[in-house]
Design an enzyme around this catalytic site. Structure first.
Site, PDB file in Angstrom:
ATOM      1  CE1 TYR A  73      44.421  44.729  14.227  1.00 30.67           C
ATOM      2  CE2 TYR A  73      42.561  43.841  12.995  1.00 30.67           C
ATOM      3  CZ  TYR A  73      43.061  44.524  14.093  1.00 30.67           C
ATOM      4  OH  TYR A  73      42.201  44.984  15.052  1.00 30.67           O
ATOM      5  CG  PHE A 125      39.406  30.185  39.463  1.00 33.54           C
ATOM      6  CD1 PHE A 125      40.370  29.647  40.304  1.00 33.54           C
ATOM      7  CD2 PHE A 125      39.776  31.195  38.592  1.00 33.54           C
ATOM      8  CE1 PHE A 125      41.679  30.123  40.266  1.00 33.54           C
ATOM      9  CE2 PHE A 125      41.078  31.661  38.555  1.00 33.54           C
ATOM     10  CZ  PHE A 125      42.042  31.130  39.390  1.00 33.54           C
ATOM     11  CB  THR A 126      39.837  34.296  42.007  1.00 30.42           C
ATOM     12  OG1 THR A 126      40.775  33.828  41.030  1.00 30.42           O
ATOM     13  CG2 THR A 126      40.205  33.703  43.365  1.00 30.42           C
ATOM     14  CG  ASP A 216      37.893  26.803  34.015  1.00 27.64           C
ATOM     15  OD1 ASP A 216      38.834  26.537  33.219  1.00 27.64           O
ATOM     16  OD2 ASP A 216      37.986  27.649  34.912  1.00 27.64           O
ATOM     17  CE  LYS A 259      46.021  28.820  34.981  1.00 23.28           C
ATOM     18  NZ  LYS A 259      45.583  30.157  34.541  1.00 23.28           N
ATOM     19  NE  ARG A 383      44.282  31.053  45.236  1.00 27.26           N
ATOM     20  CZ  ARG A 383      44.187  31.740  44.089  1.00 27.26           C
ATOM     21  NH1 ARG A 383      44.280  31.129  42.919  1.00 27.26           N
ATOM     22  NH2 ARG A 383      43.982  33.024  44.093  1.00 27.26           N
ATOM     23  CG  PHE A 450      44.010  36.832  45.395  1.00 29.82           C
ATOM     24  CD1 PHE A 450      42.660  36.928  45.102  1.00 29.82           C
ATOM     25  CD2 PHE A 450      44.870  36.394  44.403  1.00 29.82           C
ATOM     26  CE1 PHE A 450      42.175  36.596  43.845  1.00 29.82           C
ATOM     27  CE2 PHE A 450      44.396  36.055  43.141  1.00 29.82           C
ATOM     28  CZ  PHE A 450      43.049  36.170  42.868  1.00 29.82           C
TER      29      PHE A 450
END
Ligand code: F0G
Length: 480
Positions: A73, A125-126, A216, A259, A383, A450
């Site tokens: 943990y 960005f969303t 980001d 990514k 998009r 979306f």
């Protein structure tokens, strides 16, 4: 000497079967999914280019690392390994793991944004913008104008327009701008990079005004590759050195490891300020998990640590982006309108240019993504206006200038033959483009619509008319 083709710097050890469906089956699947490719079942998809997020193939080294998961943990050794790798590769001394990128965005927005604040960024960005808005902030797009033009050949369409940034800061006051949110390879601009010189100029502008610069870093390795290829004076540096130079200009980063870092799940918040990091560690316990696991299993932390090292290998990144370029070139040869230059993680189809007969209010990009699935079983993602959502103040649809369909390439998953099938499928659809029909909402969720919205075709039973003759296309094995 004759030129040689490049090939992927890996060989395949485990395979996952995929299946082609019939046109009739796909039409039924599309109807059941409300013409939203997010709601299709993966098993009904032939080539899945929905996203490059969490869809990468892990290496044998990463799978071996999974077996070394320390599932304590608190204080898992995998956490300390990840901390060491992030310090070395990205340079942030303080690491707060999160379950994925939006977990880090949530923590950062809660920590830095006060109601009434303004957050400039190089295109939205969303999830990033939604967390800024939920924390009481207002997002402002300060990307250069070229980013909104699919045909502009600017090599760094992700650059910040410093005049736009300065105008905003003068208008609202520097004390209402907690940070500038800079994305490396701007997803919604088509995977377009920011230059090192531009980020340096942003940092130089912000420092004396007490404004932080937050990166980001989700696809920053891909951005570093573009800098190496395109920015004067950068050819001689490694992608790893350039990545580090990018991060060194910033105060912190939010990261989706799903990514660049070649894992199926994981993310982190990286910071320099120890005081801010202490607050972030306190918040992560509330929303994600203890600060040494942040919502992840020990094995996930280990896979991400190893994936980060692999992500900056020159052979890997060259072939990763090379594959995206290859698909872009094939589509260009077929005359299909795409966002130029081709970006790092995806080829973006210009749906507005492709389907001028469908008004923006009938969501041409959503219709194109659905029609591509009907035609070929290839799954892509909208998009455009559906992703952009509604303005929180007016409740009106936001119509960004770009109305795109993203063909997103997972890392190390598909071969060049898959790219050929995708290119041929899109080219066939392009020839039949006037047979595509617009869509209207039948269900519209409140947040990030979306993902879960459903639609129906406008003035037709189907999104893509059936072909006159045989509507089944068996794969043809062309003889050379
Ligand atoms: N930032 C960027 C630039 C992204 O592309 C994403 C996710 C996130 C942050 C959020 O990270 O998904 O790990 O929570 N993009 C995915 C995509 C969903 O398909 O482009 P996450």
């Amino acid at each position: 000497m004759s030129a040689r083709s490049w090939a992927e710097p890996w060989k395949i050890k485990v395979v996952e079967p995929i299946h082609m469906t019939s046109r009739r089956e796909r039409e039924a699947h599309l109807r059941a999914a409300g013409y939203n490719t997010f709601l299709l079942r993966s098993e009904h998809t032939y080539i899945d280019l929905l996203t490059d997020s969490g869809t990468s193939a892990m290496s044998d080294r990463q799978w071996a690392g999974m077996m070394m998961g320390d599932e304590a943990y608190a204080g898992s050794r995998n956490y300390y390994h990840l901390e060491e790798v992030v310090r070395d590769v990205y340079g942030y001394p303080e690491l707060i793991p999160t379950h994925q990128g939006r977990g880090a965005e949530h923590l950062l927005s809660k920590l830095l944004i006060r109601p009434g604040d303004h957050v400039p960024g190089n295109m939205y960005f969303t999830t990033t913008r939604l967390h800024q808005e939920l924390a009481g902030g207002t997002f402002h797009d300060v990307i250069i104008d070229e980013a909104h033009d699919p045909a502009s050949a600017h090599p760094f369409k992700g650059n910040v327009d410093l005049a736009k940034l300065d105008a905003l800061v003068k208008q609202v006051g520097a004390d209402r701008v907690p940070y500038v949110c800079v994305a490396a390879t701007v997803n919604l601009a088509g995977g377009q990079p920011i230059s090192l010189a531009n980020l340096a100029a942003v940092a130089a502008y912000c420092a004396p005004r007490g404004i932080r610069v937050i990166l980001d870093a989700t696809r920053a390795v891909e951005n570093a590759w573009f800098i190496q290829q395109r920015e004067p004076g950068q050819r001689g540096r490694t992608v790893a050195e350039i990545l580090r130079a990018l991060c060194d200009l910033t105060d912190g980063a939010t990261m989706s490891g799903k990514k660049d870092s070649l894992v199926n799940i994981g993310g982190w918040l990286g910071l320099r300020d120890a005081g801010l990091a202490a607050k972030a560690r306190n918040l992560v316990v509330v929303y994600e998990g203890l600060h040494t696991y942040g919502g992840l299993a020990g094995r996930d932390l280990e896979a991400m640590a190893i994936g980060i090292r692999e992500s900056v290998e020159e052979d890997h990144i060259r072939s990763r982006i090379g594959q995206v370029m290859y698909l872009g070139e094939r589509l260009t040869q077929a005359g299909v309108p795409i966002v130029r230059p081709v970006g790092g993680h995806a080829v973006f189809l210009d749906a507005a240019a492709m389907l001028p007969h469908i008004p923006r209010t009938e969501y041409p990009a959503q219709a194109l993504a659905a029609a591509l699935y009907a035609e070929s079983g290839v799954r892509a993602m909208e998009r455009g206006a559906v992703s952009a959502g509604r303005d929180p103040k007016t409740g009106e649809d936001r119509f960004p200038r770009l109305e795109l369909v993203r063909l997103t390439i997972p890392r190390r998953v598909y071969t060049q033959a898959h790219m050929d099938v995708v290119a041929e499928s899109v080219a066939t659809l392009f020839e039949r483009r006037e047979h595509v029909h617009g869509l209207r909402f039948t269900y519209e969720p409140e947040y990030l619509r979306f993902f879960q919205a459903t639609f129906a075709p406008v003035g037709a039973d189907v999104v893509l008319d059936a072909e006159d003759a045989a509507d089944e296309r068996a794969p043809a094995f062309a003889t050379p």
